[in-house]
Enzyme design. Sequence first.
Site, PDB file in Angstrom:
ATOM      1  CE  LYS A 109     -34.129  35.031   9.317  1.00  0.00           C
ATOM      2  NZ  LYS A 109     -33.474  33.821   8.790  1.00  0.00           N
ATOM      3  NE  ARG A 114     -37.229  31.676  12.345  1.00  0.00           N
ATOM      4  CZ  ARG A 114     -37.355  32.884  11.777  1.00  0.00           C
ATOM      5  NH1 ARG A 114     -38.033  33.827  12.393  1.00  0.00           N
ATOM      6  NH2 ARG A 114     -36.810  33.139  10.600  1.00  0.00           N
ATOM      7  CG  ASP A 118     -37.981  29.503   9.050  1.00  0.00           C
ATOM      8  OD1 ASP A 118     -37.160  28.580   9.246  1.00  0.00           O
ATOM      9  OD2 ASP A 118     -37.922  30.267   8.079  1.00  0.00           O
ATOM     10  N   GLY A 121     -27.703  31.075   7.934  1.00  0.00           N
ATOM     11  CA  GLY A 121     -27.629  29.940   7.015  1.00  0.00           C
ATOM     12  C   GLY A 121     -27.993  30.366   5.600  1.00  0.00           C
ATOM     13  CB  SER A 158     -33.388  22.953   1.487  1.00  0.00           C
ATOM     14  OG  SER A 158     -32.545  24.087   1.649  1.00  0.00           O
TER      15      SER A 158
HETATM   16  C1  S3P Z   1     -34.792  30.127   3.954  1.00  0.00           C
HETATM   17  C2  S3P Z   1     -35.084  28.802   3.806  1.00  0.00           C
HETATM   18  C3  S3P Z   1     -35.364  27.900   4.941  1.00  0.00           C
HETATM   19  C4  S3P Z   1     -35.685  28.681   6.209  1.00  0.00           C
HETATM   20  C5  S3P Z   1     -34.747  29.829   6.443  1.00  0.00           C
HETATM   21  C6  S3P Z   1     -34.778  30.790   5.276  1.00  0.00           C
HETATM   22  C7  S3P Z   1     -34.512  30.942   2.756  1.00  0.00           C
HETATM   23  O1  S3P Z   1     -34.217  27.110   5.202  1.00  0.00           O
HETATM   24  O2  S3P Z   1     -35.669  27.815   7.325  1.00  0.00           O
HETATM   25  O3  S3P Z   1     -35.087  30.521   7.616  1.00  0.00           O
HETATM   26  O4  S3P Z   1     -34.491  32.186   2.839  1.00  0.00           O
HETATM   27  O5  S3P Z   1     -34.305  30.345   1.678  1.00  0.00           O
HETATM   28  P1  S3P Z   1     -33.967  25.682   4.456  1.00  0.00           P
HETATM   29  O6  S3P Z   1     -33.653  25.955   3.042  1.00  0.00           O
HETATM   30  O7  S3P Z   1     -32.802  25.078   5.197  1.00  0.00           O
HETATM   31  O8  S3P Z   1     -35.243  24.897   4.666  1.00  0.00           O
END
Ligand code: S3P
Length: 441
Positions: A29, A395, A323, A102, A175
């Site tokens: 993803k 999930r 995750d 997100g 993050s």
């Molecule tokens: C992601 C970063 C993570 C992860 C999300 C995908 C990404 O989130 O939990 O599923 O693709 O950069 P955070 O940046 O909030 O930790």
Amino acid sequence: MSALIEEQAAWTAGSGSPLRGSLRVPGDKSVSHRAVMLGALAEGVTRVTGFLEGEDTRATARVFERLGVRIETPSASERIVHGVGMHGLRGVAEALDCGNAGTGMRLLAGVLAGQDFDSVLIGDASLSKRPMRRVTEPLAAMGAQIDTEDGGLPPLRIRGGRSLQGIEYTLPVASAQVKSALLLAGLYAYGDTVVHEPHPTRDYTERMLAAFGWPIEFSPGYARLSGGHVLRATGIAVPADFSSAAFFLVAASVVPGSDLRLEAVGMNPRRTGLLAALRLMGADIVEENPRAEGGEPVADLRVRYAPLHGIDVPEALVPDMIDEFPALFIAAATAKGRTTIRGAAELRVKESDRIATMATGLRALGANIVETPDGAIIEGGALHGGEVDSHGDHRIAMSFAIAAQLASGEVRIGDVANVATSFPGFEALAAKAGMRVGPAE
Ligand code: S3P
């Protein structure tokens, strides 16, 4: 059961057969989102193979189509992105819908802060409750103007035509989304953008920017780039998503008699913390045929049933398995002894509050679990049948499908439609492997 849950898609799941055979889970993803974004901003045509046909990544592709990028789908899991260059996106009056994602919203905030047009980013009910100040504040420090709802929540109203300045920023929480938003805004900024991380997170944005020819310096926990260069189209081969493989790693570890091979799983070290945690618990997982595909490490993973025992999950592993906690909760709840999780408060602001949702669901199946502000204490034991609510969190739904394989009775899992955000076809693949899970009557 509430009327609301009854109206939504639900599964029933129960004890199936040992997991056997060989399967490939869908594309990553994180990599799929980024491939569309950088392909759109590049000069030339980018071919993406292994693209995740999930709702999240399709939403990102749709946003770029709305902004004037032609994206072809010659076959499933393939995209041809006709890049418009760094300044070729065209604004639209209507809001851009990021769905449940997100990653889509936070990374797009970085890209759109650098455009000369205004835009509005919206999301579904879950995304509309997720914190955005973590990106809007540092972007504002770069000169962006982004208005949110009270509490820093979406929609994001992004003002175009702002002149951005590079920033040197130390992330308060680990993050990859925040890091990536700043780096993407940094492409449009004067001067250098430098990001330091308290703990290294997934570095796909950095690696992919380099693959598209953007000068960037990076090492674990650090990235530096300057604005004003160009991205040059390239081919992107998306590896299978470790986070999707994770459900099968746990399922085959806990269901007696299992012997399953997962093909070509992405093994970026910033993603594989669950592997280390499961091995500490006694799991039997062997990496076969390690190789590189599209610049990313991949391997086939052979996982055989092994009796698991509880552990104190090392805090240093948390960002590398952020995750995978829903799946780990299931491993812990069915293992021998106690598992303690600390330093994982970020779980409370994922697609649902994953500590609360998992604790409530596991308790409904008879597990002994105590929530803490930043984790949980789980005593392994037997599970019985019952009813759990996924709260629209993909999930969580898939994790309870695994729990059901060991439960003494049938498990009804509510609100599962969002599984399609990251893992379209999960039930079919799970059933092929031997699990019993399907639509509720
Ligand atoms: C992601 C970063 C993570 C992860 C999300 C995908 C990404 O989130 O939990 O599923 O693709 O950069 P955070 O940046 O909030 O930790």
